[in-house]
Design a protein around this motif. Structure first.
Motif, short mmCIF file in Angstrom:
data_model
loop_
_atom_site.label_atom_id
_atom_site.label_comp_id
_atom_site.label_asym_id
_atom_site.label_seq_id
_atom_site.Cartn_x
_atom_site.Cartn_y
_atom_site.Cartn_z
N VAL A 55 0.78 -1.10 0.07
CA VAL A 55 -0.21 -0.07 -0.08
C VAL A 55 0.92 1.15 -0.01
CG1 VAL A 55 -0.16 -0.05 2.58
CG2 VAL A 55 -2.01 1.05 1.17
N LEU A 56 0.54 2.12 -0.70
CA LEU A 56 1.34 3.76 -0.80
C LEU A 56 0.29 4.50 -0.57
CD1 LEU A 56 2.19 1.55 -3.68
CD2 LEU A 56 3.60 3.35 -3.76
N PRO A 57 0.34 4.84 0.84
CA PRO A 57 -0.54 6.06 1.32
C PRO A 57 -0.25 7.45 1.00
CG PRO A 57 0.88 5.24 3.20
CD PRO A 57 1.04 4.23 1.86
N GLU A 58 -0.94 8.17 0.84
CA GLU A 58 -0.70 9.75 0.29
C GLU A 58 -0.56 10.55 1.59
OE1 GLU A 58 -3.31 11.64 -2.18
OE2 GLU A 58 -1.78 12.96 -3.00
N THR A 59 -1.46 10.24 2.69
CA THR A 59 -1.36 11.60 3.74
C THR A 59 -1.10 10.57 5.01
OG1 THR A 59 -3.82 11.04 4.28
CG2 THR A 59 -3.10 12.65 2.70
N ILE A 60 -0.60 11.46 6.20
CA ILE A 60 -0.17 10.94 7.38
C ILE A 60 -1.53 10.28 7.94
CG2 ILE A 60 0.36 11.61 9.75
CD1 ILE A 60 2.29 13.92 8.71
N ASP A 61 -2.72 10.76 7.70
CA ASP A 61 -3.97 10.26 8.03
C ASP A 61 -4.21 8.90 7.59
OD1 ASP A 61 -6.62 10.66 9.48
OD2 ASP A 61 -7.42 10.53 7.39
N ASP A 62 -3.93 8.74 6.37
CA ASP A 62 -3.86 7.31 5.72
C ASP A 62 -2.82 6.20 6.45
OD1 ASP A 62 -5.19 8.53 3.72
OD2 ASP A 62 -3.78 8.37 2.03
N VAL A 63 -1.63 6.81 6.94
CA VAL A 63 -0.83 5.91 7.52
C VAL A 63 -1.36 5.60 8.83
CG1 VAL A 63 1.58 5.71 8.42
CG2 VAL A 63 1.27 6.90 6.23
N GLN A 64 -1.81 6.49 9.59
CA GLN A 64 -2.59 6.25 10.68
C GLN A 64 -3.78 5.29 10.62
OE1 GLN A 64 -2.90 10.72 12.14
NE2 GLN A 64 -3.05 9.26 14.00
#
Lengths: 351, 491
Positions: free
Chosen positions: B52-61
């Motif tokens: 998975v390649l998230p785009e935002t910090i919120d995605d990572v969380q």
């Protein structure tokens, strides 16, 4: 000048068995910063002596109770120095206390803090085990960097028995220039200087004067001092030592003197009655009669933090990070190294 | 887990991730996952469960919260240039790539710092800071490709770290997402922070303690001038002594590198740097500063090297020659790759005074194992890279190379050194950890990890061995055909 390891182990194991607590005491020169409530002391000054020093390796290993003055003398005899310029709050200040406190002197922005030069340590944990982390080499990425974690931990995670420090060749020439400036002008000037490749080793505004210390090769120091300009401070003037050791008049013990660590370009603090700027802006000393909560809130708002050093009846505990999610992590680290919470109880708040 | 369960888990994770990450960046098909099966250590390959390649910090969380709830391990990955398998995926785990975190968020000239996302390339920071007269000091040789997040994970160094320090000395703060999906910042806007120095602890922790999502680095003013001197010696010992003599003279070079005869010969044949190929060893000594300072120091360096027995001392006459001197050194790995079908790169550190002993020991061990080694050495800070030459097609040579390398690292530990100076432990050197640390210390390392990651979900199985696998051996093998990013300089 002796190895007191076994006695220290015995004392820690005894405290562990008997559920008692220990205050780790070196030269006792930073007692005014320790809110420790332990029932007994673990005396470190008898565990002293330089264990290994070869100038060409740029590493010095010493037992924690070794006085800093002794180490600095040895280094100076070999043309070297401790780049982090540790404060000497008394002549008994030890290297263990200097590392555990994490404090750097006026050279901090350029010469680093204890964390930056600490290559390894021998640590006595709260279970009475002796462990070795890091070493006497400049680069080492095997395992977590536990030794650097001990720098600035105020002894809350264990007893430093021995520290290995990176030492550096002392600069061949040092001069100090002074300029008469207002606080605002001085702050602006120091940020301009810091952005240039100048061999700076101290930039401080105190008492209406900007002090600029240059250290390096002769040619470089001379050339920059001409470009920067100002009055040359006499070589026997001890301004930097008095700043380092809080002996300037500003550090009046009867006044509420606060240390504020901030981004160096941050504006002056509104709550300050008077200000001394060190570290080219990164460390402010203020005298303030504002409420402690107000001072701390203002520092936090400027992305920094504040601690009262002088003028309080009792030392205030060192703060832990106030970020909620870090609370349990910090507590678990404490329990990893010191499961029965023997060391320096009360030194840190909320630990 | 059965194949059926694995597929079901993959599908379940994919569905959840796609509810907030653009589906094009949730890679579940085998062909899409394949490119992520290894990092710069190509000998080890695992196909990740899902990428998975998230785009935002919120995605990572959100991803971490899901993985925490599902008890699925997560391996974070930057540019994938690491040499120790630190970003090797897990077959039962999520591979979380930070490649889309590629923005320089702020160059703060007044405060001499830059705030960047972890996927930003190391060199890109210095390029962005250049118009302000500033740069980021640590310069690992893969700096054109390696990401700053990976630099934090490995505490990357570079040629200039004796004078300017490692990554840990050049950070102001790091924001991480914890194993539970919480966001915290270690460090502060100033030079120190309240509480324990978790910023120092997380640097070099190989993705085991948190996912780095934002980094503020210090920037330094660009020096007016840099100049390099090359000195040739007819004995390696003399060159080693010359390094000690320079330090004793009070000189702190910005860079100080040594190459032995096999390395410099290979480098010369490869890039024609102008090295004296008949020398037993050469030193490259760089000084930087303002014009006056550099002139003064270069004169001292030349004198000292001559007095220490250099057979030839040459100052680069212009930037071209300076670049050529360095090109030879930086190309040493691929140059050695040309003279041997395969090589195996070691990364030990030693107190510098033991260099002659270690080099003799490498020669002795080479005879025992019937293999040769070429040596390049960050002489200023005691970081040795022996390159063991072998042929993977010859039966038994890989095993001999591995055993030889393991013995070299053990010899480094014996003289007070370390098994890795800058490449990290990853999976490659996990067994040699047991040579360096007794069980009590390894147990404590596990407890430190558990303080951050109680379930052991972040990059499990790397960097710190379990006590019962201490007898095994792992190694980095690079076949010419295998090496990823062969165009990168590595040293």
């Amino acid at each position: 000048m002796s190895d007191n390891t076994q006695q220290l182990i015995d004392q820690v194991q005894s405290a562990h068995t008997n559920n008692s607590t220990l205050k780790i005491v070196g030269g006792n020169s930073k007692d005014f910063l320790q809110a420790c409530t332990a029932n007994d002391t673990l005396e470190m000054t008898s565990h002293a002596g330089v264990v290994n020093y070869e100038p060409t390796e740029l590493v010095l290993t010493a037992r924690a109770g070794t006085p800093i003055v002794e180490i600095e003398k040895l280094l100076a005899d070999n043309g070297q120095y401790l780049s982090f310029e540790p404060p000497h709050f008394s002549e008994n200040t030890t290297i263990g206390g200097a590392v555990a406190s994490g404090m750097g002197g006026p050279r901090r922005p350029w010469g680093g803090a204890p964390r930056d030069v600490l290559l390894g340590c021998r640590l006595l944990t709260g279970t009475g085990d002796v462990m070795r982390f890091g070493g006497e080499v400049m680069k080492n990425v095997a395992g977590y960097d536990v030794s650097r974690l001990m720098a600035g931990a105020q002894g809350s995670l264990g007893v430093l028995l021995e520290v290995s420090l990176k030492v550096l060749p002392a600069p061949s020439k040092t001069i100090t220039l002074t300029q008469n400036l207002s606080e605002t002008e001085a702050h602006q000037t120091m940020r301009e200087l810091a952005a240039k490749p100048i061999p700076l080793s101290g930039v401080c505004f105190a008492n209406g004067q900007l002090y600029i210390r240059l250290s390096g090769a002769h040619a470089s120091v001379n050339a920059w001092s001409k470009k920067i300009g100002g009055e040359r401070l006499a070589e026997n003037n001890t301004f930097w030592e008095r700043l380092r050791d809080h002996q300037l008049d500003f550090f009046d013990r009867s006044q509420p003197v606060w240390r504020i660590s901030l981004p160096p370009a941050a504006p002056s603090l509104a709550c300050a009655d008077s200000t001394l700027i060190d570290w080219a802006g990164g460390q402010r000393w203020i005298i303030s009669n504002a409420a402690p909560e107000q001072i701390k809130a203002e520092a936090l708002n400027l992305k920094g933090h504040a601690k009262q050093f002088y003028g309080n009846a009792l030392p205030e505990p060192w703060a832990m990070s106030s970020q909620v999610a870090l609370g349990p992590i910090q507590k678990r680290l404490k329990e990893t190294f010191d499961p029965k919470r023997i060391f320096n109880p009360g030194t840190h708040a909320n630990l | 887990m059965s194949t059926q369960d694995t597929s079901a888990l993959r599908e379940r994770l994919a569905d959840q991730f796609k509810s907030f990450v653009d589906p094009a960046f949730v890679l579940a098909e085998e062909s899409e996952r394949k490119p992520y099966e290894c990092d710069g250590l190509a000998a080890y390959r695992h196909l990740p469960l899902i990428v998975v390649l998230p785009e935002t910090i919120d995605d990572v969380q959100k991803i971490m919260r899901i993985c925490h709830a599902e008890q699925v391990p997560v391996v974070a990955r930057g540019a994938g240039t690491g040499l120790s398998g630190g970003a090797l995926p897990l077959e039962n785990g999520v591979l979380l790539s930070l490649a889309r975190f590629n923005q320089i968020l702020d160059i703060d000239k007044p405060n001499l710092c830059a705030t960047v996302q972890p996927g930003v390339r190391n060199l890109a920071i210095s390029e962005a800071a250049k118009p302000f007269g500033l740069y980021y000091a640590p310069d690992p040789s893969s700096q054109i490709a390696c990401s700053i997040g990976g630099n934090v994970a490995e505490n990357a160094g570079g040629v200039h770290c004796l004078k300017y320090g490692l990554t840990v000395n050049n950070l102001l703060s790091v924001t991480i997402v914890t194993a539970e999906g919480e966001l915290v910042t270690l460090g502060s806007g100033g030079l120190d922070a309240e509480g324990f120095d978790l910023l120092a602890l997380i640097t070099g922790s190989e993705g085991m303690l948190g996912i780095v999502v934002e980094i503020t680095v210090k920037l330094l003013p660009i020096q007016e001038r840099a100049q390099v001197v090359m000195a040739a010696f007819d004995h390696v010992e003399t060159a080693g002594q010359a390094v000690a003599d320079l330090i004793a003279e009070g000189i702190l070079p910005a860079g100080l590198e040594m190459m032995d005869q096999p390395s410099l010969q290979a480098a010369e044949d490869f890039v024609h740097a102008g090295y004296p190929v008949e020398a037993a060893a050469i030193l490259l000594c760089e000084v930087d500063g303002d014009n006056e300072e550099v002139s003064e120091e270069i004169a001292r360096v030349r004198q000292r090297l001559t007095d220490s027995g250099a057979t030839e001392v040459r100052t680069a006459k212009d930037d071209n020659e300076r670049a050529r001197f360095w090109a030879g050194r930086k190309a040493a790995f691929p140059a050695v790759g040309r003279i041997s079908p395969d090589y195996y790169c070691m990364d030990g550190t030693i107190p510098r005074k033991h260099l002659p002993y270690i080099l003799r020991e490498i020669n002795r061990l080479g005879e025992v194992y019937g293999l040769r080694a070429a040596n390049v050495f960050h002489a200023g800070d005691g970081n040795l890279h022996p390159l063991i030459l072998y042929n993977g097609n010859e039966p038994g040579e890989i095993e001999r190379a591995e055993a030889f390398g393991g013995k070299i690292l053990e010899a480094c530990v014996e003289v007070g050194g370390s098994i890795t100076g800058e490449h990290g432990v990853g999976l490659e050197k996990i067994n040699q950890m047991c040579a360096q640390f007794p069980p009590e210390e390894i147990t404590l390392f596990h407890a430190v990890k558990a303080a951050f990651d109680q379930q052991g979900l972040l990059n499990p199985g790397k960097a710190i061995p379990t006590l019962n696998r201490c007898a095994e051996f792992g190694a980095m093998h690079i076949s010419q055909g295998d090496m990823r990013f062969p165009h990168l300089e590595r040293f």
